[in-house]
Each structure stands twice: as structure tokens, then as C-alpha cells.
Design a protein around this motif. Structure first.
Motif, short mmCIF file in Angstrom:
data_model
loop_
_atom_site.label_atom_id
_atom_site.label_comp_id
_atom_site.label_asym_id
_atom_site.label_seq_id
_atom_site.Cartn_x
_atom_site.Cartn_y
_atom_site.Cartn_z
N TRP A 352 0.86 -1.18 0.00
CA TRP A 352 0.00 0.00 0.00
C TRP A 352 0.90 1.23 0.00
O TRP A 352 1.90 1.28 0.71
N GLN A 353 0.53 2.21 -0.79
CA GLN A 353 1.21 3.50 -0.73
C GLN A 353 0.33 4.47 0.02
O GLN A 353 -0.84 4.67 -0.32
N VAL A 354 0.89 5.05 1.07
CA VAL A 354 0.13 5.93 1.95
C VAL A 354 0.84 7.28 2.03
O VAL A 354 2.06 7.34 2.16
N GLU A 355 0.06 8.36 1.96
CA GLU A 355 0.63 9.69 2.17
C GLU A 355 0.12 10.25 3.49
O GLU A 355 -1.09 10.27 3.73
N VAL A 356 1.07 10.65 4.32
CA VAL A 356 0.74 11.25 5.63
C VAL A 356 1.10 12.72 5.59
O VAL A 356 2.22 13.09 5.20
N ARG A 357 0.16 13.58 6.00
CA ARG A 357 0.41 15.02 6.04
C ARG A 357 0.30 15.52 7.48
O ARG A 357 -0.63 15.16 8.20
N VAL A 366 4.69 6.74 2.55
CA VAL A 366 4.94 5.52 3.33
C VAL A 366 4.55 4.31 2.48
O VAL A 366 3.50 4.32 1.83
N ARG A 367 5.38 3.29 2.49
CA ARG A 367 5.06 2.05 1.79
C ARG A 367 4.84 0.95 2.83
O ARG A 367 5.74 0.61 3.59
N VAL A 368 3.62 0.42 2.86
CA VAL A 368 3.25 -0.61 3.83
C VAL A 368 3.06 -1.93 3.09
O VAL A 368 2.21 -2.02 2.19
N ALA A 369 3.84 -2.94 3.42
CA ALA A 369 3.74 -4.23 2.76
C ALA A 369 2.37 -4.84 3.00
O ALA A 369 1.83 -4.78 4.11
N ASP A 370 1.78 -5.44 1.95
CA ASP A 370 0.49 -6.10 2.10
C ASP A 370 0.68 -7.42 2.83
O ASP A 370 1.56 -8.21 2.50
N THR A 371 -0.14 -7.66 3.83
CA THR A 371 0.01 -8.87 4.65
C THR A 371 -0.96 -9.98 4.24
O THR A 371 -1.05 -10.99 4.92
N ALA A 373 -4.88 -11.42 2.50
CA ALA A 373 -6.32 -11.20 2.68
C ALA A 373 -6.74 -11.21 4.14
O ALA A 373 -7.71 -10.54 4.52
N GLY A 374 -6.00 -11.94 4.97
CA GLY A 374 -6.37 -12.03 6.38
C GLY A 374 -5.77 -10.95 7.24
O GLY A 374 -6.07 -10.85 8.43
N GLY A 375 -4.90 -10.12 6.65
CA GLY A 375 -4.22 -9.10 7.43
C GLY A 375 -4.98 -7.79 7.45
O GLY A 375 -5.91 -7.57 6.67
N ALA A 376 -4.59 -6.92 8.34
CA ALA A 376 -5.23 -5.62 8.47
C ALA A 376 -4.64 -4.65 7.45
O ALA A 376 -3.43 -4.60 7.26
N ASP A 377 -5.50 -3.88 6.81
CA ASP A 377 -5.05 -2.86 5.88
C ASP A 377 -4.52 -1.66 6.66
O ASP A 377 -4.89 -1.46 7.82
N PRO A 378 -3.66 -0.84 6.05
CA PRO A 378 -3.18 0.36 6.75
C PRO A 378 -4.32 1.34 6.98
O PRO A 378 -5.38 1.24 6.34
N PRO A 379 -4.14 2.29 7.88
CA PRO A 379 -5.21 3.26 8.17
C PRO A 379 -5.67 3.99 6.92
O PRO A 379 -4.87 4.30 6.02
N GLY A 380 -6.96 4.27 6.83
CA GLY A 380 -7.52 4.95 5.67
C GLY A 380 -7.44 6.45 5.76
O GLY A 380 -6.97 7.02 6.77
N ALA A 381 -7.89 7.12 4.71
CA ALA A 381 -7.84 8.58 4.65
C ALA A 381 -8.58 9.21 5.81
O ALA A 381 -9.65 8.76 6.21
N GLY A 382 -7.97 10.24 6.38
CA GLY A 382 -8.57 10.96 7.50
C GLY A 382 -8.17 10.44 8.86
O GLY A 382 -8.48 11.07 9.88
N THR A 383 -7.45 9.31 8.91
CA THR A 383 -7.04 8.73 10.19
C THR A 383 -5.80 9.43 10.73
O THR A 383 -4.83 9.66 10.00
N ALA A 384 -5.84 9.78 12.02
CA ALA A 384 -4.65 10.36 12.68
C ALA A 384 -3.67 9.24 12.98
O ALA A 384 -4.05 8.22 13.56
N VAL A 385 -2.43 9.41 12.57
CA VAL A 385 -1.43 8.35 12.73
C VAL A 385 -0.12 8.93 13.23
O VAL A 385 0.15 10.14 13.13
#
Length: 403
Positions: A352-357, A366-371, A373-385
Motif C-alpha cells: 500500500w502506498q500511503v501519504e501522511v500530512r 509511506v510504503r506498507v507491505a500487504d500482509t 487477505a487475512g491481514g489488516a489494511d493500513p489506516p484509511g484517509a482521515g485517520t490520525a497516525v
């Protein structure tokens, strides 16, 4: 079969391949490498295109010349091959100065981007072309053609015309034709660029296998960073006609010599600012904790962090979350970073390619490796991280004293 082919296609010097038999460098000064580029300058219409102080290619090495369009990489290859006359400098192979020799007397092989196969000739006749030019006896010529076709796995296609072959097969014919002449060095000008993505990945593996089987020195021009990283023993990165860095794939990726290399090879978040009294880096008003022990207050610093080295965790208000590793375990060494909001995320297949502002407008990729179908996806848009990293993963590009 690979061992038999290796005996039939030995690594040979320039003289044995029809290259120079004289013109050695002065006595007592052996060449440091198989191919030496010294003070080479090339220009077109008065505009400088290439300016290299020195570049050495080792015997049996797979060296990739990497850089953006217009950086001089194809000009360098053409200068080695003899298709372009340099304004100054020289090219040496095994200590012989070949700068003034025409292409056909250099003992080098060339694979062009468009393969340059003769459409009216069969595969076998295309492979034999260079051997006929060099007047190799008919019987030996037939043996070399057969050996070269076996090497690239095209024995059964000897009687076909190029138009009856796929792009990957045509590329193999071009390689077989070059290897059949037993060149001292094989030059390849972006030979995979016309293939689709899947076939290009497959041909990388095949090309590396061929090179390791035969042992021929190969100089490979490409603008594809992944291609260079996966194929090469070493990579020469060009920028504006000059050599930015020469090193192994892991060296140019993990320890880039300049900001250009850091951003051109792969991807990098480059942070530039001034060290504050609390040792955080002031980047446009955003305080970024560095974790660098020698980051003295007032220093101007340029650092980079690779997207895959950044960890993401939801903001919980505890330091434990910021220090957690990719699987939730506490990191073995201290980590540092900053908080922000996910601007977007996109799925690229294996990651997953994620942009944090941040609130101050600083953006991190940020590049998050895909884990799976059973793994958790990275936080979606609007999430504080919290975006955090190990200080050891910071690449220091410039560390100057304060003004």
C-alpha cells in the motif's frame, strides 16, 4: 548443457575477437579494470553531453549505467562501441587503447534497443551474420550458431523469421547474435524497454543467467531503477553527463552519495532544515525529531528516509504506540517520528502506498507491505497516525555547520 556452452563460448580478449593487437598503454601501467574510461568528454553541436573523469568495469562484471533521459548513458555506450567519437579522453579494453578504432575492430558486441534483426533472414542467419563478417569458417560458424541458440533456448526456432517470434524471443536472438562472435565486452542499450512488464521481469532473470553462464563482461544501459538493482553487480548512476555514484545495488540504495541518487533510486522522503536546540529538525516550521546524536543545534541538515522504513500506527496518546514495530511488538531500538493524518492510500498489489500530512503541511510517503487477505489494511484517509522510524534508517545526505 550450460557447462558445455561455457566451454564453447569462452571469455576472450579484444585481440582474439578481432580487436586491436597493439596500442598497449605504457609499460608498467596495467589497466585497473577490463574496460577503462578516462577523461571522456562528448558533446553535440557544442553542447556537452558527457564528462567522465574515470569509470572502470571489472572483468566478468554486469555493470548497469543508470540515469534519467538525457543524462548521457546511451552516449557513453556509443562512445565505448565506437559509434560516437569523443571530444577528448580514451577508452581502453584490457589495457589497449581502442578510442581511434572503428566499431568492427573493437572486439565488442552490441545489443540494440530495437534488436536490429534482419527481417528477411532466418534466426540462424541473423545469429551467423557477425561471424560471416569476420569470415569465420563455415563449419565453425555453424557450431557457434548452434551453441548460441542453445544458450538462449531457441534451438527449435533456427529456421523461423523474426516476424514469427515474440518480443522476448527476438531479444534472445539479438543476444545470441552478439555472443556468437565471442566479444570481449557485450554492450546492451535498454534491450528490455520494448517488452511488456511481465516479459521484462522474466527476461531479467534469463539475461542474468546467460551472463553468469558465459562470464562475459556486460555493460547495460537502462533508465529503470528496479531493472538495474535486480541485474547488476554494480551500478553507475549518471546525472547531467557526470558520474554521481558507482557502487553495488545495496550501496547506492542504502547509502546514496547525493540527494539526486536518493530520489532517483527507488523513492525517498527528503527532509531539509536546521537543527533546533532540542535536536529536532525544523522543516518549514515543522519539528521533526531526528534521533541523530551528532545533530548539533544550528546545523543545516538534509536527510532522507525510505518509504518502506516508516511505520504507521494510530494515534493513541502513548509513546508505546509510536515505538511499536510492524507487528505491534516494541522496537528493539528507539524510534522517532511525527504525527499527522492519512491524506490518501492506494493499493499497488504487493504493498500500500500511503501519504501522511502533518498539520504544518509536511508530507511523507509511506510504503506498507500487504500482509494478505487475512491481514489488516493500513489506516484509511482521515485517520490520525504516528509515522515513526529507527534513527539508523535515516540517510544523512548533507550535514553542514550552521551559518
Amino acid at each position: 548443457m550450460a557447462a558445455a556452452v561455457e566451454r564453447d563460448l569462452p571469455l576472450s580478449g579484444a585481440a582474439a575477437a578481432g580487436g586491436p593487437a597493439a596500442g598497449h598503454v605504457e609499460a608498467g601501467r596495467p589497466a585497473a579494470g577490463h574496460v577503462e574510461i578516462e577523461d571522456l568528454a562528448v558533446g553535440y553541436d557544442g553542447q556537452p553531453v558527457l564528462d567522465l573523469d574515470r569509470l572502470s568495469v571489472r572483468r566478468g562484471e554486469f555493470l548497469s549505467i543508470l540515469g534519467p533521459s538525457g543524462c548521457g548513458k546511451t552516449t557513453l555506450l556509443n562512445a565505448i562501441a565506437g559509434f560516437v567519437a569523443p571530444d577528448s579522453g580514451r577508452v581502453l579494453v584490457d589495457g589497449d587503447d581502442i578510442t581511434a578504432l572503428p566499431p568492427h575492430r573493437r572486439g565488442l558486441g552490441m545489443v540494440f534497443q530495437n534488436y536490429a534483426l534482419f527481417p528477411h533472414l532466418s534466426v540462424a542467419s541473423n545469429v551467423a551474420y557477425g561471424l560471416r563478417v569476420h569470415r569465420v569458417p563455415k563449419r565453425e560458424r555453424a557450431e557457434r550458431v548452434a551453441d548460441a541458440l542453445r544458450l538462449v533456448g531457441l534451438e527449435e526456432f533456427a529456421d523461423r523469421r523474426p516476424r514469427a517470434l515474440s518480443g522476448g524471443q527476438q531479444q534472445r536472438v539479438a543476444i545470441a547474435r552478439a555472443l556468437a562472435t565471442r566479444p570481449a565486452v557485450l554492450l546492451l542499450d535498454e534491450p528490455l524497454s520494448n517488452l511488456d512488464a511481465k516479459l521484462r521481469r522474466e527476461m531479467r532473470v534469463e539475461l542474468r543467467k546467460i551472463q553468469q553462464s558465459v562470464g562475459t563482461t556486460m555493460v547495460f544501459v537502462t533508465h529503470d531503477q528496479e531493472e538495474a538493482l535486480s541485474l547488476s553487480d554494480r551500478i553507475a548512476v549518471l546525472n547531467g553527463g557526470r558520474l554521481e555514484q558507482l557502487g553495488t545495488p545495496d550501496e547506492v540504495y542504502r547509502r546514496p552519495a547525493s540527494r539526486f541518487v536518493a530520489q532517483f533510486i527507488g523513492a525517498a522522503n527528503v527532509l531539509e532544515g536546521t537543527v533546533r536546540p532540542d535536536r529536532a529538525l525544523d522543516v518549514g516550521g515543522v519539528a521533526v525529531p531526528l534521533g541523530l546524536p551528532d545533530a548539533e543545534s544550528g546545523r543545516e541538515v538534509v536527510v532522507a528516509i525510505r518509504p518502506e522504513r516508516i511505520r504507521l500506527a494510530p494515534v493513541t496518546g502513548t509513546q508505546a504506540d509510536a515505538a511499536a514495530g510492524p507487528n505491534g511488538a516494541r522496537a528493539a531500538t528507539p524510534v522517532t517520528g511525527l504525527t499527522g493524518t492519512v491524506a490518501y492510500r492506494s493499493f499497488t498489489g504487493d504493498a500500500w502506498q500511503v501519504e501522511v500530512r502533518t498539520a504544518g503541511g509536511l508530507a511523507l510517503t509511506v510504503r506498507v507491505a500487504d500482509t494478505g487477505a487475512g491481514g489488516a489494511d493500513p489506516p484509511g484517509a482521515g485517520t490520525a497516525v504516528t509515522a515513526s522510524w529507527d534513527p539508523a534508517d535515516l540517510i544523512v545526505l548533507d550535514l553542514r555547520a550552521g551559518r
